[in-house]
Design a protein around this motif. Sequence first.
Motif, PDB file in Angstrom:
ATOM      1  N   GLN A  88      36.180  31.836  44.143  1.00 39.74           N
ATOM      2  CA  GLN A  88      35.868  32.209  45.527  1.00 39.74           C
ATOM      3  C   GLN A  88      36.164  33.667  45.834  1.00 39.74           C
ATOM      4  N   GLU A  89      36.517  34.423  44.811  1.00 35.40           N
ATOM      5  CA  GLU A  89      36.554  35.881  44.932  1.00 35.40           C
ATOM      6  C   GLU A  89      35.234  36.504  44.494  1.00 35.40           C
ATOM      7  N   SER A  90      34.343  35.703  43.946  1.00 31.96           N
ATOM      8  CA  SER A  90      33.110  36.228  43.361  1.00 31.96           C
ATOM      9  C   SER A  90      31.895  35.621  44.051  1.00 31.96           C
ATOM     10  N   PHE A  91      31.088  36.460  44.689  1.00 36.53           N
ATOM     11  CA  PHE A  91      29.869  35.962  45.326  1.00 36.53           C
ATOM     12  C   PHE A  91      28.876  35.416  44.293  1.00 36.53           C
ATOM     13  N   PRO A  92      28.683  36.086  43.148  1.00 37.80           N
ATOM     14  CA  PRO A  92      27.786  35.504  42.137  1.00 37.80           C
ATOM     15  C   PRO A  92      28.275  34.159  41.622  1.00 37.80           C
ATOM     16  N   SER A  93      29.590  33.991  41.460  1.00 43.66           N
ATOM     17  CA  SER A  93      30.126  32.715  40.991  1.00 43.66           C
ATOM     18  C   SER A  93      29.835  31.607  41.990  1.00 43.66           C
ATOM     19  N   MET A  94      30.035  31.887  43.264  1.00 39.97           N
ATOM     20  CA  MET A  94      29.781  30.869  44.290  1.00 39.97           C
ATOM     21  C   MET A  94      28.297  30.536  44.373  1.00 39.97           C
ATOM     22  N   GLN A  95      27.448  31.545  44.256  1.00 43.07           N
ATOM     23  CA  GLN A  95      26.009  31.300  44.279  1.00 43.07           C
ATOM     24  C   GLN A  95      25.576  30.455  43.092  1.00 43.07           C
ATOM     25  N   ALA A  96      26.083  30.786  41.897  1.00 45.44           N
ATOM     26  CA  ALA A  96      25.723  30.029  40.703  1.00 45.44           C
ATOM     27  C   ALA A  96      26.220  28.589  40.797  1.00 45.44           C
ATOM     28  N   PHE A  97      27.407  28.397  41.351  1.00 44.42           N
ATOM     29  CA  PHE A  97      27.971  27.063  41.514  1.00 44.42           C
ATOM     30  C   PHE A  97      27.090  26.207  42.423  1.00 44.42           C
ATOM     31  N   ALA A  98      26.696  26.775  43.556  1.00 46.19           N
ATOM     32  CA  ALA A  98      25.870  26.020  44.500  1.00 46.19           C
ATOM     33  C   ALA A  98      24.478  25.752  43.939  1.00 46.19           C
ATOM     34  N   GLU A  99      23.911  26.723  43.219  1.00 47.52           N
ATOM     35  CA  GLU A  99      22.605  26.505  42.597  1.00 47.52           C
ATOM     36  C   GLU A  99      22.676  25.388  41.563  1.00 47.52           C
ATOM     37  N   LEU A 119      49.097  33.942  50.763  1.00 48.10           N
ATOM     38  CA  LEU A 119      49.737  35.167  50.283  1.00 48.10           C
ATOM     39  C   LEU A 119      50.439  35.853  51.450  1.00 48.10           C
ATOM     40  N   LEU A 120      51.687  36.257  51.249  1.00 47.07           N
ATOM     41  CA  LEU A 120      52.498  36.822  52.324  1.00 47.07           C
ATOM     42  C   LEU A 120      52.557  38.344  52.285  1.00 47.07           C
ATOM     43  N   GLU A 121      51.815  38.948  51.376  1.00 48.99           N
ATOM     44  CA  GLU A 121      51.700  40.400  51.353  1.00 48.99           C
ATOM     45  C   GLU A 121      50.239  40.781  51.199  1.00 48.99           C
ATOM     46  N   PHE A 122      49.900  41.974  51.653  1.00 50.36           N
ATOM     47  CA  PHE A 122      48.500  42.399  51.633  1.00 50.36           C
ATOM     48  C   PHE A 122      48.044  42.633  50.197  1.00 50.36           C
ATOM     49  N   ILE A 123      47.044  41.891  49.787  1.00 44.48           N
ATOM     50  CA  ILE A 123      46.402  42.074  48.480  1.00 44.48           C
ATOM     51  C   ILE A 123      44.900  42.090  48.716  1.00 44.48           C
ATOM     52  N   LYS A 124      44.256  43.117  48.238  1.00 41.65           N
ATOM     53  CA  LYS A 124      42.808  43.232  48.394  1.00 41.65           C
ATOM     54  C   LYS A 124      42.131  42.684  47.147  1.00 41.65           C
ATOM     55  N   SER A 125      41.124  41.851  47.333  1.00 46.92           N
ATOM     56  CA  SER A 125      40.384  41.304  46.205  1.00 46.92           C
ATOM     57  C   SER A 125      39.723  42.433  45.419  1.00 46.92           C
ATOM     58  N   LYS A 126      39.964  42.446  44.111  1.00 43.35           N
ATOM     59  CA  LYS A 126      39.332  43.452  43.274  1.00 43.35           C
ATOM     60  C   LYS A 126      37.828  43.240  43.166  1.00 43.35           C
ATOM     61  N   SER A 127      37.395  42.001  43.390  1.00 43.85           N
ATOM     62  CA  SER A 127      35.971  41.686  43.259  1.00 43.85           C
ATOM     63  C   SER A 127      35.176  42.043  44.504  1.00 43.85           C
ATOM     64  N   THR A 128      35.753  41.805  45.683  1.00 38.21           N
ATOM     65  CA  THR A 128      34.977  41.960  46.922  1.00 38.21           C
ATOM     66  C   THR A 128      35.511  43.028  47.849  1.00 38.21           C
ATOM     67  N   GLY A 129      36.764  43.424  47.678  1.00 34.88           N
ATOM     68  CA  GLY A 129      37.353  44.424  48.560  1.00 34.88           C
ATOM     69  C   GLY A 129      37.938  43.864  49.838  1.00 34.88           C
ATOM     70  N   HIS A 130      37.845  42.567  50.050  1.00 33.93           N
ATOM     71  CA  HIS A 130      38.388  41.961  51.266  1.00 33.93           C
ATOM     72  C   HIS A 130      39.803  41.464  51.040  1.00 33.93           C
ATOM     73  N   GLU A 131      40.578  41.417  52.121  1.00 29.31           N
ATOM     74  CA  GLU A 131      41.936  40.863  52.042  1.00 29.31           C
ATOM     75  C   GLU A 131      41.860  39.448  51.502  1.00 29.31           C
ATOM     76  N   MET A 132      42.796  39.089  50.623  1.00 24.07           N
ATOM     77  CA  MET A 132      42.640  37.888  49.813  1.00 24.07           C
ATOM     78  C   MET A 132      42.669  36.579  50.611  1.00 24.07           C
ATOM     79  N   ASN A 133      43.571  36.443  51.577  1.00 24.25           N
ATOM     80  CA  ASN A 133      43.584  35.218  52.377  1.00 24.25           C
ATOM     81  C   ASN A 133      42.249  35.004  53.068  1.00 24.25           C
TER      82      ASN A 133
END
Length: 328
Positions: A88-99, A119-133
Amino acid sequence: MGGMVGFLYRQLTFAPKPLPADISLLGKTVLITGGNAGLGLEAAKEMAAHNISRIILGVRNLSKGEAAKAEILTQSPNCDVLAWELDQESFPSMQAFAERAAVELDRLDIVILCAGVKLLEFIKSKSTGHEMNVQVNHIGTALLSLLLLDPLQRTPKADPGQPTRLTVVTSEVHFWTEFEQKDAPNTLARLDEPSLFGKGMDRYNTSKLLNVLWLRELSSRVGPELIVNGVNPGLCASTLHRSDTTPGIKSFNRIFAWTSVQGGHNLVDAAVQHSEAQGAYLSEQGIKNPSPFVISAQGKQAQTKLWNETVALLQEQLPGVNLLKNHV
């Protein structure tokens, strides 16, 4: 609901019950994200015990998924259990899963969107750039809820009479956030700012509020042949808390937390029972009111705003996909 005293009282006095023994899920297919551990795995095991025909486990780690599959089959050898990769950090992974679900499944009766992080500290997803929670708990959950509409809505057309079910795992902690970012020009963009992360569990709490707002809007846009609801599984001693190093948390959980098996009971109850629960918030195995903010006029505005921002963000990531084609 929503107060700490009431929360602790319910944790100590309510005992989640398993699905009644006379309920059979024979012939049905369930898809559970985060199904290799914790509440997702326990829900899968319980549904297998009720003769469900097929279980799809959406898992980030396939080896752990195969181990979970083996555990289910040990108890329910006649169930068809499949572990599919899902990140769920990867848009292609989620798309492939649903397909894959749309192509390979002849029917899909129940979806439980259980995958999540705390997560209790700020971590940005390396895949999407969004905050992980926010990425995992809201953005990933929202995308899958849209992408899986196709197989969910096909099933009752081929087999009329029983609506399909989409259950989002949220939490009572959605009561416990000020959600100041709702007033920003773009709420999701503001949630990516490290300086506004907040303290303790606030960002996790906010992500669970986003779940409630999202599922309520989604439920208003799908037809009666698909029941969308949200479930508070309660505080459970599960792998969700593996990153929580708050002093005293282990002792607190030993006293107040339910087991993962009991949390699984709550997920299964929400996904199988309560056929009247369109857009509902389920807690202690009953329909309850969500937070006062959610049902306020301000909450409705935030709900619509979140829907529009999320769809725009997802459409930007998947430009060739019509995310709203399935009656939403």
